[in-house]
Write a protein that holds these residues in place. Structure first.
Motif, short mmCIF file in Angstrom:
data_model
loop_
_atom_site.label_atom_id
_atom_site.label_comp_id
_atom_site.label_asym_id
_atom_site.label_seq_id
_atom_site.Cartn_x
_atom_site.Cartn_y
_atom_site.Cartn_z
N ASN A 107 1.08 -1.69 0.01
CA ASN A 107 0.13 -0.10 0.16
C ASN A 107 0.87 1.35 0.00
OD1 ASN A 107 -2.60 -1.45 -0.01
ND2 ASN A 107 -3.24 -0.68 2.55
N SER A 110 2.08 2.01 -3.52
CA SER A 110 1.02 2.61 -4.04
C SER A 110 1.12 3.95 -3.75
CB SER A 110 -0.10 1.76 -3.81
OG SER A 110 -1.52 1.75 -4.62
N ASN A 114 1.57 6.99 -6.66
CA ASN A 114 0.69 8.21 -6.97
C ASN A 114 0.90 9.05 -6.92
OD1 ASN A 114 -2.57 9.46 -5.60
ND2 ASN A 114 -2.48 8.34 -7.71
N LEU A 129 5.17 1.73 -7.99
CA LEU A 129 3.97 0.73 -8.77
C LEU A 129 4.42 -0.70 -9.08
CD1 LEU A 129 2.33 4.32 -10.41
CD2 LEU A 129 1.78 2.49 -8.50
N ALA A 132 4.59 -2.17 -5.42
CA ALA A 132 3.20 -2.36 -4.90
C ALA A 132 2.94 -3.67 -5.49
CB ALA A 132 3.07 -1.27 -4.72
N LEU A 138 -1.46 -6.81 -2.92
CA LEU A 138 -2.52 -5.94 -3.57
C LEU A 138 -3.35 -6.71 -4.12
CD1 LEU A 138 -1.17 -2.87 -5.00
CD2 LEU A 138 -1.95 -2.96 -2.21
N ARG A 143 -5.43 -3.33 -6.23
CA ARG A 143 -4.67 -3.67 -7.67
C ARG A 143 -5.14 -2.95 -9.03
NH1 ARG A 143 -0.66 -6.74 -8.36
NH2 ARG A 143 -0.23 -7.48 -10.12
N ALA A 146 -3.49 0.56 -8.67
CA ALA A 146 -1.92 0.12 -9.06
C ALA A 146 -1.38 0.87 -10.52
CB ALA A 146 -1.72 -0.47 -7.97
N ARG A 150 -0.16 3.00 -12.75
CA ARG A 150 0.71 2.83 -13.94
C ARG A 150 0.73 2.82 -15.05
NH1 ARG A 150 3.93 -3.26 -12.89
NH2 ARG A 150 1.84 -3.97 -14.40
#
Length: 262
Positions: A107, A110, A114, A129, A132, A138, A143, A146, A150
């Protein structure tokens, strides 16, 4: 008349909703931690008084708050829209959690990705990402979000084909997010796949017709298809919905100027 769609500059890179989302926890059970109560208090503080939360998180870090304190610090910076600082805090939280073999690391990566996107650093966003998603911790909506981020990083890096793969996966894992459908439609238009663009913008409109970004792209796609009436209607609605100081107002005015006045 040949209709000219707006460029919708950086639409796939720039999210119309707040960046540095706080994704839900991974599906695997999180380990109990005595720091959790203080963390929850810090999160509430980050939303209400980010400056106070930053002070709390900083002192807590010195007192052994670890990745809980770093993540709260990131959330405080997010509230203040200090994206680079937020990304750094989330990244530190992720590295510390990885060292502790805590699944919260996924998390944190992620969130770091972001925030890096919001800060305009697509390369660092992609790296965060990747970490992650590679963790396998995730699932579901988290998921999908993310994968969506990406895809934005990949578009910024000039890799639309790879971005298409991530966007398709995001639509499976986070189908309720209108941003996923909006960006999928935008990418399809850019890749000259008009049927896919029309299909996906219809899904975005079904979920978020009151978003000026969605209406703007609906007009772009209609213009690409040569549908003046629909393009005019969507661009006019985008202008109506956009805040007075939004660049969307100027963009739609320019687009609508190609039509003869009625």
């Amino acid at each position: 008349m040949i209709l000219f769609p707006l460029a919708l500059a950086a639409a796939v890179q720039a999210s119309p909703k707040p960046a540095a989302k706080t994704p839900p926890p991974p599906s695997a059970a999180l380990p109990a931690d005595p720091r959790e109560a203080r963390y929850q208090h810090c999160v509430v503080m980050a939303e209400r008084s980010p400056a106070t939360a930053r002070m709390e998180a900083s002192s807590w870090t010195l007192a052994g708050g670890g990745y809980f304190a770093q993540q709260c610090l990131g959330l405080a910076y997010t509230t203040e829209r200090q994206w680079a600082a937020a990304a750094s805090a989330f990244e530190q939280a992720a590295r510390a959690a990885e060292t502790a073999h805590d699944i919260r690391a996924a998390n944190y990566w992620s969130q770091a990705g972001n925030a890096f996107l919001a800060a305009g650093d697509a390369a660092k966003a992609r790296a965060a990402l990747d970490a992650a998603l590679a963790s396998g911790d995730l699932t579901g909506f988290a998921r999908g979000e993310a994968q969506l981020d990406r895809a934005r990083a990949l578009v910024a890096a000039g890799q639309p084909v790879a971005a298409r793969v991530d966007l398709d996966a995001a639509l499976v894992n986070a189908p309720a997010d209108p941003l996923a459908w909006l960006l999928s439609a935008t990418l399809a238009r850019r890749m000259k796949d008009l049927p896919r663009a029309q299909k996906d913008i219809a899904q975005a409109l079904a979920r978020s017709a009151d978003d000026p970004n969605v209406q703007l792209e609906a007009g772009n796609i209609a213009a690409t298809a040569g549908d003046e009436a629909t393009a005019r209607k969507a661009w006019s609605e985008a202008a109506r919905l956009a805040p007075p100081d939004s660049p969307i107002r100027a963009e739609t005015a320019k687009a609508l100027s190609q039509f003869p006045s009625r």
